[in-house]
Design an enzyme around this catalytic site. Structure first.
Site, PDB file in Angstrom:
ATOM      1  N   ASP A   1      41.392  34.583  38.449  1.00  0.00           N
ATOM      2  CA  ASP A   1      41.162  36.025  38.317  1.00  0.00           C
ATOM      3  C   ASP A   1      41.468  36.396  36.868  1.00  0.00           C
ATOM      4  OD1 ASP A   1      41.075  38.768  38.458  1.00  0.00           O
ATOM      5  OD2 ASP A   1      42.866  38.983  39.690  1.00  0.00           O
TER       6      ASP A   1
ATOM      7  N   GLU B   1      41.888  45.122  32.529  1.00  0.00           N
ATOM      8  CA  GLU B   1      41.437  45.415  33.901  1.00  0.00           C
ATOM      9  C   GLU B   1      42.625  45.505  34.836  1.00  0.00           C
ATOM     10  OE1 GLU B   1      40.099  44.618  38.055  1.00  0.00           O
ATOM     11  OE2 GLU B   1      41.508  43.496  36.839  1.00  0.00           O
TER      12      GLU B   1
ATOM     13  N   ASP C   1      33.889  39.425  39.417  1.00  0.00           N
ATOM     14  CA  ASP C   1      35.339  39.287  39.612  1.00  0.00           C
ATOM     15  C   ASP C   1      35.588  38.354  40.789  1.00  0.00           C
ATOM     16  OD1 ASP C   1      38.143  39.749  39.427  1.00  0.00           O
ATOM     17  OD2 ASP C   1      37.801  41.838  38.855  1.00  0.00           O
TER      18      ASP C   1
HETATM   19 CO    CO Z   1      43.359  40.745  39.335  1.00  0.00          CO
HETATM   20 ZN    ZN Z   2      40.222  40.514  38.653  1.00  0.00          ZN
END
Ligand code: CO
Ligand code: ZN
Length: 337
Positions: free
Chosen positions: A162, A192, A215
């Protein structure tokens, strides 16, 4: 592609501290794009010309981390989370600062396990005194999780899947695209994890006709996991909703049509908790049609995020196909004459 994955996931870059990972990505994409710029928030914007409409892709290059708030007289560090962190996953884990200093996270004595909160944790960097600690770190310094990439063959494990796995997908798609149907704005966004901040200003600056975030997403395929119709290895997802947006129906349909037309396996995703850059893009200016492709990922926001390699391969195919297929759907729900 696995070599690139290792390089990109292992790079340092918690939210607000993306210089190193930005350097890595800049080097990778430079030969394949027409223009590269970095805006005031640190977003890396790589542009490849090809059409009339502008499409923005967002893959966030920041990762979660910890920020030093206090150093005690014995040299132990206290910290505040940068992004969503659970104390359950931190004990015994190692973190690394930008200058290479490594520390281990442990906890004070607890009356009961439910008392385990982030403020009961500390970082030990091997210093005996505050002065010794200050030789290596200072208040406000940020550390990322320190854990190496592991290749299990079909499945891959690392910190920062991630959202570095999405950065890799976007890099690979930029390498593969031959006939772009748009002016492609590939944005490797910042911050983010602390509130979709980089994507917000990038979308405003670019003012794209549509935006697609890439994502990771949760899965429902581990013992007694929450009910969710997403599994590792069944393809990237076309998102329907998360906490930050209801994906624009015409964009979602377009993504599904492109997947079907190219024979790419995909899953539909309803994510109950968690947001994506698409949420910020969609609410920019007068509203921008937005969608998301996700890579299914287990153990998100831990030192050992697991993905399926095949989902990455199919993710590259889908993003490349989207780059080459013009969007003909409605850009608004409310067509006026
Ligand atoms: Co994240
Ligand atoms: Zn993410």
């Amino acid at each position: 592609m696995k070599e690139l994955i290792k390089k990109v996931v292992e790079a340092y870059g918690p939210a607000g501290n993306e210089a190193k990972i930005r350097e890595v990505i800049t080097e990778e994409v430079s030969p394949y794009v027409d223009e590269i710029k970095v805006d005031a928030l640190g977003n890396l914007i790589a542009v490849k010309r090809g059409g009339e409409k502008k499409i923005m892709f967002a893959a966030h290059m920041d990762e979660i981390g910890v920020m030093v708030t206090h150093i005690d007289k014995h040299g132990f560090l206290r910290f505040y989370p940068v992004g969503g962190l659970s104390p359950l996953t931190l004990i015994g884990n190692r973190v690394i600062f930008e200058n290479g200093t490594v520390g281990v996270i442990s906890n004070e004595k607890l009356e009961a396990q439910k008392d385990l909160t982030l403020n009961k944790l500390f970082i030990d960097i091997g210093a005996d005194t505050k002065e010794q600690a200050l030789e290596k770190v200072n208040i406000g310094d940020v550390a990322a999780i320190n854990r190496e990439y592991v290749d299990l063959g079909k499945r891959l494990i690392s910190k920062a899947m991630d959202d570095r796995i999405a950065c890799v997908i976007l890099i690979e798609a930029l390498k593969k695209v031959t006939k772009p149907a748009y002016d492609i704005y590939a944005v490797f966004t910042t911050q983010e994890e602390v509130g979709l901040r980089g994507a917000r200003v990038a979308a405003y600056g670019i003012s794209p006709d549509l935006g697609i975030a890439i994502d990771v997403t949760r899965t429902g395929d581990t013992p007694e996991s929450a009910t969710m119709d997403v599994s590792l290895g069944k393809g990237p997802t076309v998102k329907i909703r998360d906490s930050s947006l209801l994906c624009t129906p015409s964009v979602r349909r377009y993504m599904e049509d492109v997947a079907k037309a190219n024979g790419i396996e995909y899953q539909l995703e309803v994510l109950e908790a968690g947001g994506t850059d698409a949420g910020a893009i969609q609410l920019t200016k007068g509203g921008i049609p937005a969608g998301v492709m996700s890579v299914p990922c287990r153990y998100i926001h831990t030192a050992s995020e697991m993905i399926d390699y095949n989902d990455v391969v199919n993710g590259v195919k889908l993003i490349t196909a989207i780059m080459e297929t013009e969007f003909t759907g409605a850009l608004s729900h409310y067509i006026t004459t």
